[in-house]
Design an enzyme around this catalytic site. Structure first.
Site, short mmCIF file in Angstrom:
data_model
loop_
_atom_site.label_atom_id
_atom_site.label_comp_id
_atom_site.label_asym_id
_atom_site.label_seq_id
_atom_site.Cartn_x
_atom_site.Cartn_y
_atom_site.Cartn_z
N ASP A 105 0.88 -1.13 0.22
CA ASP A 105 -0.14 -0.16 -0.56
C ASP A 105 0.83 1.35 0.48
O ASP A 105 1.55 1.73 -0.91
CB ASP A 105 -1.00 0.35 1.27
CG ASP A 105 -2.01 1.37 1.19
OD1 ASP A 105 -1.87 2.17 0.09
OD2 ASP A 105 -2.56 1.64 2.67
N ILE A 155 -9.39 -4.06 1.58
CA ILE A 155 -10.21 -5.21 1.07
C ILE A 155 -9.96 -5.94 2.49
O ILE A 155 -8.69 -5.64 2.46
CB ILE A 155 -9.60 -5.48 -0.35
CG1 ILE A 155 -7.69 -5.25 -0.38
CG2 ILE A 155 -10.26 -4.24 -1.08
CD1 ILE A 155 -7.18 -5.74 -1.17
#
Ligand code: IMP
Ligand code: MG
Length: 183
Positions: A105, A155
């Protein structure tokens, strides 16, 4: 097939069949590139355990595994500061090392980890990530092997958690907003 977590999922991004295909592709690429070698797969706990377990079974070459636990100062701009909670047991000097990640990320933790492991003089150091979330990147790092790319959404599943839950979902999904607001 149904499980009690399904009701918290808004949509499925990668189902089990798709995940299987991705892991097979990653395993094939790495097996080809590391033919005749014996790479050490390094997984950072906890998110990467599911990915590691499937990834290693898709490798047709010799490999070894080891684990690390690190903590980082999330949400700050203090790049480069990680604390090792549990270090590798393996000496990586002269080894071919592959860091196996669930998702990249911001990349901040991974960036620091790479710097740290480089100081131990591995023969080579590469990154294999199941998923990449380029929109979140705050650090200049990219993986050598990428399974899939996701957008700017949170997610869960296949090792990824929300408050430590949903890691055991066999697919990757987006959580319903109601789940966040209830917590
Ligand atoms: P970063 O790249 O340093 O920001 O951190 C990556 C780690 O944050 C991953 O290994 C995951 O554990 C976690 N993470 C990042 N994005 C997500 C997500 O969408 N869902 C769940 N965990 C995530
Ligand atoms: Mg996590």
């Amino acid at each position: 097939m149904k499980n009690e977590m399904d009701q918290d999922i808004q949509k499925i991004l990668y189902n089990e069949r798709e995940i299987k295909g991705i892991m097979k592709k990653l395993g094939g690429e790495v097996s080809r590139d590391y033919a005749g070698k014996n790479p050490l797969l390094v997984a950072v706990l906890k998110g990467s355990v599911v990915v590691l377990a499937d990834f290693m079974r898709n490798l047709s070459i010799n490999c070894e595994i080891d684990f690390m636990i690190v903590s980082s100062y999330a949400g700050t701009k203090s790049k480069g500061s990680i604390t090792i909670i549990q270090d590798l047991r393996t000496d990586i000097c002269d080894r071919d090392v592959i860091i196996v990640e669930d998702i990249i990320d911001s990349g901040i933790t991974l960036n620091s980890l790479v710097e740290l492991l480089k100081q131990r003089n591995p023969r080579s150091l590469k990154i294999c990530t199941f998923l990449d979330k380029p929109s979140g990147r705050q650090s200049e790092i990219s993986a050598d092997y990428v399974g899939g790319t996701v957008g700017n959404e949170f997610i869960v599943g296949y090792g990824l958690d929300y408050n430590e839950k949903y890691r055991n979902l066999p697919y990757i999904g987006v959580l319903k907003e109601s789940v966040y607001s209830h917590n």
